[in-house]
Write a protein that holds these residues in place. Structure first.
Motif, PDB file in Angstrom:
ATOM      1  N   TYR A 102       7.230   3.558  -7.083  1.00  0.00           N
ATOM      2  CA  TYR A 102       6.257   3.437  -7.876  1.00  0.00           C
ATOM      3  C   TYR A 102       7.432   3.395  -9.260  1.00  0.00           C
ATOM      4  O   TYR A 102       6.650   2.462  -9.476  1.00  0.00           O
TER       5      TYR A 102
ATOM      6  N   THR B 164       6.333  -0.688 -10.321  1.00  0.00           N
ATOM      7  CA  THR B 164       5.591  -0.399 -11.337  1.00  0.00           C
ATOM      8  C   THR B 164       6.662  -2.072 -12.375  1.00  0.00           C
ATOM      9  O   THR B 164       5.759  -2.660 -12.857  1.00  0.00           O
TER      10      THR B 164
ATOM     11  N   THR C 170      -2.510  -7.528 -13.292  1.00  0.00           N
ATOM     12  CA  THR C 170      -3.409  -6.537 -13.098  1.00  0.00           C
ATOM     13  C   THR C 170      -3.666  -6.318 -11.499  1.00  0.00           C
ATOM     14  O   THR C 170      -3.247  -5.536 -11.017  1.00  0.00           O
TER      15      THR C 170
ATOM     16  N   ASN D 167      -4.615  -4.568  -6.765  1.00  0.00           N
ATOM     17  CA  ASN D 167      -4.102  -4.020  -8.406  1.00  0.00           C
ATOM     18  C   ASN D 167      -2.953  -2.339  -8.442  1.00  0.00           C
ATOM     19  O   ASN D 167      -2.554  -2.423  -6.835  1.00  0.00           O
ATOM     20  N   LEU D 168      -2.117  -2.329  -9.650  1.00  0.00           N
ATOM     21  CA  LEU D 168      -1.256  -0.981  -9.125  1.00  0.00           C
ATOM     22  C   LEU D 168      -1.690   0.129  -8.978  1.00  0.00           C
ATOM     23  O   LEU D 168      -0.653   0.711  -8.014  1.00  0.00           O
ATOM     24  N   SER D 169      -2.815   0.416  -8.915  1.00  0.00           N
ATOM     25  CA  SER D 169      -3.456   2.066  -8.833  1.00  0.00           C
ATOM     26  C   SER D 169      -3.453   2.315  -7.445  1.00  0.00           C
ATOM     27  O   SER D 169      -2.706   3.289  -6.712  1.00  0.00           O
ATOM     28  N   GLN D 170      -4.197   0.906  -6.834  1.00  0.00           N
ATOM     29  CA  GLN D 170      -4.451   0.899  -5.515  1.00  0.00           C
ATOM     30  C   GLN D 170      -3.295   0.887  -4.816  1.00  0.00           C
ATOM     31  O   GLN D 170      -2.612   1.461  -3.219  1.00  0.00           O
TER      32      GLN D 170
ATOM     33  N   ILE E 212      -0.098   2.102  -5.760  1.00  0.00           N
ATOM     34  CA  ILE E 212       0.270   3.179  -5.745  1.00  0.00           C
ATOM     35  C   ILE E 212      -0.402   4.403  -4.622  1.00  0.00           C
ATOM     36  O   ILE E 212       0.070   5.439  -4.628  1.00  0.00           O
ATOM     37  N   ALA E 213      -1.470   4.633  -4.544  1.00  0.00           N
ATOM     38  CA  ALA E 213      -2.642   5.099  -3.719  1.00  0.00           C
ATOM     39  C   ALA E 213      -1.566   5.217  -2.636  1.00  0.00           C
ATOM     40  O   ALA E 213      -1.914   5.591  -1.444  1.00  0.00           O
TER      41      ALA E 213
ATOM     42  N   VAL F  27      -1.375  11.624  -9.052  1.00  0.00           N
ATOM     43  CA  VAL F  27      -1.700  10.620  -8.570  1.00  0.00           C
ATOM     44  C   VAL F  27      -3.040  11.321  -7.259  1.00  0.00           C
ATOM     45  O   VAL F  27      -2.704  12.893  -6.750  1.00  0.00           O
ATOM     46  N   ASP F  28      -3.792  10.132  -7.532  1.00  0.00           N
ATOM     47  CA  ASP F  28      -5.652  10.573  -6.885  1.00  0.00           C
ATOM     48  C   ASP F  28      -5.002  10.376  -5.629  1.00  0.00           C
ATOM     49  O   ASP F  28      -5.547   9.338  -5.189  1.00  0.00           O
TER      50      ASP F  28
ATOM     51  N   THR G  61      -7.701   3.763   1.010  1.00  0.00           N
ATOM     52  CA  THR G  61      -8.143   3.033  -0.852  1.00  0.00           C
ATOM     53  C   THR G  61      -9.372   2.973  -1.135  1.00  0.00           C
ATOM     54  O   THR G  61      -9.673   2.040  -1.573  1.00  0.00           O
TER      55      THR G  61
END
Length: 272
Positions: A44, A48, A55, A61-64, A66-67, A139-140, A226
């Motif tokens: 993480y 980050t 982006t 992307n970052l959220s993807q 992390i997931a 985290v989702d 994802t």
């Protein structure tokens, strides 16, 4: 139908015994409850920092990202395999001969063991880690395509088993095969996407990986989780890449059977 029912009963019995046996050492498995989240935290902070104000990098992307690492961590708990170590131990100690005379294929017995072992892993590793990632780190961890994700993880479960069983059969041919296992573990960690998403490798290597088992062991199910898949500049729909994963599993199963028959002939020859 009776044959299938019988095989299911055998699998259930072996899996239950394995579950009970390993339950006695569940504290050993519970250590990974902390290893997984620590690994996730490291990833993480690394990613980050890598993304900074960007982006998207290499289509993720970052959220993807992390997931992806959250899913990779959890999937590892469900698909981890020890068939290679177990088989090599049986061969080197001579105990495999007792299995060769039993009315049950050792590979099926080993698979049943894995079912029981990973069911225990789901209880003492997967579920606690899922709770930690979801509620502690926020985290989702809900798959974008739940049905396809479950199917992809099941295929990864099979791929991990058959690949490791093939690796274990090298003990039929080599006096000392532990070195092969160590090399494979290193290659698997790198090229399965466990350390870094495969889209960060050179394009020629990404294309080559389509024809190797490694991506189908971790990268593919994590990407299916994802909700999108991309490798070597090729974007595939989720059903298509899961279909490719299924074909890869079938090919690996067929290869396993061919190597097993050759190995048994070699084993019988040496044993005589």
């Amino acid at each position: 139908m009776k044959y299938i029912q019988h095989q299911f009963e055998v699998m259930k019995a072996v899996a239950f015994v394995t579950y009970k046996e390993w339950s006695a050492y569940r504290t050993h498995s519970m250590v990974s409850i902390f290893v997984g989240p620590v690994y996730f935290i490291v990833q993480y902070f690394i990613w980050t920092a890598v993304y900074g104000g960007r982006t998207e990098i290499n289509g993720m992307n970052l959220s993807q990202m992390i997931a992806y690492f959250g899913a990779s961590t959890l999937i590892g708990y469900l698909t981890m395999d020890f068939a290679d170590w177990n088989l090599q131990m049986l061969i080197h100690t001579g105990k495999f001969l007792t299995f060769a005379m039993r009315p049950i294929h050792h590979r099926f017995f080993a698979f049943s063991q894995k079912v029981g072992h990973r069911f225990l892993g789901m209880v003492v590793e997967f579920i606690p880690c899922y709770i930690i990632l979801t509620f502690l780190f926020g985290v989702d961890m809900v798959p974008k395509r739940i049905g396809w994700t479950v199917l992809s993880i099941a295929l990864a479960f099979l791929m991990n088993f058959y690949v490791h069983y093939i690796l274990g059969m090298t003990a039929f041919w080599f006096v000392q095969s532990s070195g092969i296992r160590r090399v494979f573990d290193l290659l698997s960690g790198v090229f399965s996407g466990a350390f870094i998403p495969l889209v960060f490798f050179p394009l020629w290597l990404q294309k080559l990986l389509f024809f190797l088992p490694f991506p189908y062991m971790s990268y593919v199910p994590a990407m299916v989780f994802t909700g999108s898949f991309n490798l070597a500049g090729i974007s595939m729909s989720i059903p298509v890449i899961v279909g490719c994963q299924g074909i890869a599993v079938v090919c690996t199963m067929m290869l396993s059977e061919l190597i097993y028959k050759a190995s048994i002939r070699h084993f019988n020859g040496v044993g005589a």
